[in-house]
Write a protein that holds these residues in place. Structure first.
Motif, short mmCIF file in Angstrom:
data_model
loop_
_atom_site.label_atom_id
_atom_site.label_comp_id
_atom_site.label_asym_id
_atom_site.label_seq_id
_atom_site.Cartn_x
_atom_site.Cartn_y
_atom_site.Cartn_z
N PRO A 23 0.82 -1.07 -0.32
CA PRO A 23 -0.07 -0.31 -0.22
C PRO A 23 0.85 1.18 0.03
O PRO A 23 0.57 2.32 -0.20
N LEU A 24 2.24 1.14 0.23
CA LEU A 24 3.16 2.27 0.30
C LEU A 24 2.79 3.22 -0.96
O LEU A 24 2.84 4.50 -0.69
N ALA A 25 2.72 2.63 -2.14
CA ALA A 25 2.74 3.54 -3.36
C ALA A 25 1.41 4.55 -3.21
O ALA A 25 1.32 5.73 -3.26
N ALA A 26 0.23 3.64 -2.97
CA ALA A 26 -1.01 4.52 -2.85
C ALA A 26 -1.00 5.68 -1.74
O ALA A 26 -1.35 6.51 -1.91
N VAL A 27 -0.43 4.97 -0.51
CA VAL A 27 -0.26 6.06 0.53
C VAL A 27 0.52 7.22 0.11
O VAL A 27 -0.11 8.40 0.33
N PHE A 28 1.46 6.88 -0.52
CA PHE A 28 2.55 8.03 -0.88
C PHE A 28 1.73 9.05 -1.61
O PHE A 28 2.04 10.32 -1.46
N LEU A 29 1.36 8.35 -2.86
CA LEU A 29 0.73 9.23 -3.87
C LEU A 29 -0.32 10.14 -3.24
O LEU A 29 -0.44 11.25 -3.51
N LEU A 30 -1.03 9.70 -2.37
CA LEU A 30 -2.34 10.19 -1.72
C LEU A 30 -1.78 11.58 -0.90
O LEU A 30 -2.34 12.58 -0.86
N VAL A 31 -1.02 10.99 -0.15
CA VAL A 31 -0.33 12.22 0.94
C VAL A 31 0.45 13.13 0.20
O VAL A 31 0.29 14.28 0.56
N PHE A 32 1.21 12.91 -0.89
CA PHE A 32 1.92 13.69 -1.62
C PHE A 32 1.07 15.09 -2.34
O PHE A 32 1.24 16.01 -2.29
N LEU A 33 -0.08 14.14 -3.04
CA LEU A 33 -1.02 14.87 -3.82
C LEU A 33 -1.73 16.04 -2.38
O LEU A 33 -1.96 17.16 -2.80
N ALA A 34 -2.22 15.19 -1.71
CA ALA A 34 -3.04 16.11 -0.79
C ALA A 34 -2.17 17.06 -0.07
O ALA A 34 -2.77 18.24 0.29
N LEU A 35 -0.98 16.99 0.23
CA LEU A 35 -0.20 17.90 1.10
C LEU A 35 0.00 18.93 0.00
O LEU A 35 -0.04 20.16 0.38
N SER A 36 0.64 18.64 -1.15
CA SER A 36 1.20 19.68 -2.16
C SER A 36 -0.06 20.79 -2.42
O SER A 36 0.13 21.65 -2.60
N ALA A 37 -1.34 19.93 -2.65
CA ALA A 37 -2.65 20.64 -3.11
C ALA A 37 -3.03 21.58 -1.88
O ALA A 37 -3.00 22.63 -1.95
N GLY A 38 -3.16 20.99 -0.43
CA GLY A 38 -3.32 21.61 0.70
C GLY A 38 -2.62 22.68 0.96
O GLY A 38 -3.05 23.82 1.30
N LEU A 39 -1.27 22.55 0.85
CA LEU A 39 -0.24 23.75 1.35
C LEU A 39 -0.25 24.70 0.39
O LEU A 39 -0.42 25.97 0.82
N ALA A 40 -0.51 24.54 -0.95
CA ALA A 40 -0.49 25.38 -1.90
C ALA A 40 -1.95 26.27 -1.88
O ALA A 40 -1.85 27.47 -1.89
N PHE A 41 -2.95 25.63 -1.61
CA PHE A 41 -4.18 26.49 -1.43
C PHE A 41 -4.32 27.09 0.02
O PHE A 41 -4.71 28.37 0.11
N PHE A 42 -4.08 26.40 1.19
CA PHE A 42 -4.52 27.00 2.40
C PHE A 42 -3.22 28.10 2.87
O PHE A 42 -3.35 29.19 3.51
N ALA A 43 -2.02 27.40 2.73
CA ALA A 43 -0.80 28.30 3.22
C ALA A 43 -0.23 29.09 2.17
O ALA A 43 0.43 29.96 2.63
N GLY A 44 -0.42 28.59 1.19
CA GLY A 44 0.38 29.44 -0.12
C GLY A 44 -0.52 30.47 -0.80
O GLY A 44 -0.06 31.32 -1.48
N GLY A 45 -1.50 30.53 -0.48
CA GLY A 45 -2.61 31.59 -0.88
C GLY A 45 -2.62 31.60 -2.63
O GLY A 45 -2.63 32.69 -3.20
N PHE A 46 -2.79 30.14 -3.09
CA PHE A 46 -2.88 29.93 -4.30
C PHE A 46 -4.10 30.77 -5.05
O PHE A 46 -3.88 31.44 -6.10
N PHE A 47 -5.28 31.07 -4.43
CA PHE A 47 -6.32 31.83 -5.17
C PHE A 47 -6.07 33.16 -4.91
O PHE A 47 -6.29 34.12 -5.69
#
Lengths: 248, 246
Positions: A23-47
């Motif tokens: 499950p490592l691959a799935a977990v990693f890809l999910l975490v990476f996508l969620a964090l990179s999106a989350g950080l860009a939107f909420f902490a990075g002020g993407f919008f």
């Protein structure tokens, strides 16, 4: 140095598939996508920035990778040692550097998959506005190179222990130091006593400073060379460790 | 030419001298039983024979190739079952054996033939497409044997091939080893003395890192005979290695 590309390809194939066998691959890809999106939107002020660029998205990559690349690299060698497979592997008619390169490339290719999946961001910005595609491409290349440097360090440290947790923590600490070396916190601590060239050297090794250069859209040679030479150096040490510590 | 030739192997771990001047020669057709108490240096010696571990002194060669000066050539002639039969647990038996075969440079055509032979000989049909992690100890051990045999090597070094097997499986393993023995040089480490009498043409006993006996099982028993009565191999083993340890 004789090299069998067939061996590298075989090791690469095995290791790349191994990521998806757990499950490592799935977990990693999910975490990476969620964090990179989350950080860009909420902490990075993407919008809120009101600009069609991916700056807030890439800005977090050094911090994400310093945790996530050790997670990808930790099993590469530590697991072989724990299970004893290293004994089988290193008594096959193969050379240590072929196995080291094959394993590294498998982890790097897996990282490439993760980065490709984030390209939906790019599509969104293309839909919303007109980002500078040159900058985006340069940033992706920079991100991939930086990830490779973190991964090579993690793989090298993984070869030193049979414990994946120790491999992860040590690799994360080394990665953290490389990220932090460009910050004022570290430089100020050095300036008090170290000669200027040492401060410059430490600053020039900083992954953040070099990555920032690449995300500005110019594939600056010093930054590219820093990441590539870090990869080469770490893998070279990796080979020495595997050769010297085969039985430990 | 001796297929396995080792002379004066020495290995020291921190202060402990695990192997202290072991020499060993094995020629074609011989099955050598490598005996010794736990910690006597059996596995360490085998690791040096395979080139996995570099000795502090001494040399080892497989089929005429020095295992340290010319490791790739030596390893081509070697099949090795490490202690505990390690394997990639996430792979199926078929994938794992194919991986090892390709790493050994077998072409697809030859590999296909060899895999078919392994299914047959080592009796792996029932678990062929199962992940190795899901196999019983007996099957894992057989997979370990199959990977050592995949390229039909001249030299086999097997570290406790029957450890953890039930009596039927032990029997099958001995049959298999006896069947492949002609034309190969085989070194087997084991704790099971009956096994040695069943399949080995020679016994090498080591204690505290030194070879203390090297003879055929019959000669060893004859030498220890009292009033024409042969003792059991176990008695001989205990008297040789027990007095050393005391």
């Amino acid at each position: 140095m004789k090299t069998s590309f067939r061996t590298i390809a075989l090791v690469f194939g095995r290791e790349f598939r191994a990521y998806f066998a757990t499950p490592l691959a799935a977990v990693f890809l999910l975490v990476f996508l969620a964090l990179s999106a989350g950080l860009a939107f909420f902490a990075g002020g993407f919008f809120e920035r009101g600009q069609a660029d991916l700056g807030p998205f890439f800005a977090w990559h050094p911090w994400l990778f310093l945790i996530l690349m050790p997670a990808i690299g930790m099993r590469l060698w530590a697991d072989e040692r724990r299970s004893g497979v290293i004994e089988l592997l290193m008594t096959l008619p193969v050379r240590a550097h072929e196995v080291v390169i094959g394993k590294f490339l498998a982890g790097w290719a897996f990282t490439a998959v993760a980065l490709v999946l984030t390209m939906s961001f790019w599509l969104v910005t293309l839909y919303l506005g007109s980002p500078d595609n040159g900058i985006v491409v340069a940033s992706y290349i920079g991100s991939f190179l930086m990830a490779g440097a973190f991964l090579a360090i993690s793989a090298c440290i993984s070869a030193m222990t049979k414990n994946q947790v120790i491999a992860f923590i040590l690799a994360a600490i080394v990665s953290f130091l490389l990220v932090m070396s460009g910050t004022n916190l570290v430089l100020a601590a050095l300036r008090g006593w170290a000669p200027a060239f040492v401060v410059d050297l430490v600053q020039s090794l900083s992954f953040i400073t070099n990555f920032d250069r690449l995300t500005r859209g110019v594939l600056e040679a010093p930054a590219v060379i820093l990441f590539l030479s870090t990869i080469v150096l770490a893998l070279w040490i990796n080979v020495q460790v595997v050769d010297a510590k085969k039985a430990a | 030419m001796q297929l396995v030739q080792a002379s004066g192997l020495v290995k020291t771990f921190s202060r402990l001298r695990a192997v202290d001047g072991v020499s060993l020669e094995v020629s074609r057709g011989e099955v050598v039983g490598f005996l010794g108490p736990n910690g006597a240096g059996k596995s360490t010696t085998m690791k040096m024979l395979t080139g996995f571990l570099e000795p502090d002194a001494g040399t080892a060669s497989i089929a005429g190739h020095d295992v340290f000066a010319d490791p790739i050539a030596a390893r081509r002639h070697l099949g090795y079952l490490p202690e505990g039969a390690p394997a990639y647990g996430d792979m199926t038996v078929a994938d794992f054996l194919a991986f090892v075969g390709r790493m050994r440079g077998l072409s697809n055509a030859v590999l296909g033939e060899r895999l078919a032979e392994m299914v047959e000989r080592v009796n792996l049909a029932a678990v062929w497409n199962r992940p190795i992690d899901a196999l019983s100890k007996g099957f894992k051990r057989r997979v370990g044997i199959a990977q050592a045999l995949i390229h039909d090597p001249e030299v086999l070094i097997l570290d406790e091939p029957t450890d953890g097997l039930d009596p039927n499986q032990k029997h099958d393993m001995r049959e298999l080893i006896s069947a492949i023995a002609p034309g190969k040089a085989i070194v087997i480490s084991t704790h099971i003395l009956e096994e040695v009498e069943a399949i080995c043409s020679r016994v090498v006993i080591i204690a505290e890192g030194k070879v203390v006996a090297d003879a055929t099982p019959a000669a060893l028993l004859d030498a220890a005979a009292v009033d024409g009565q042969r003792p059991t191999l176990e008695t001989v083993f205990r008297s040789i290695t027990g007095s050393k340890a005391a």
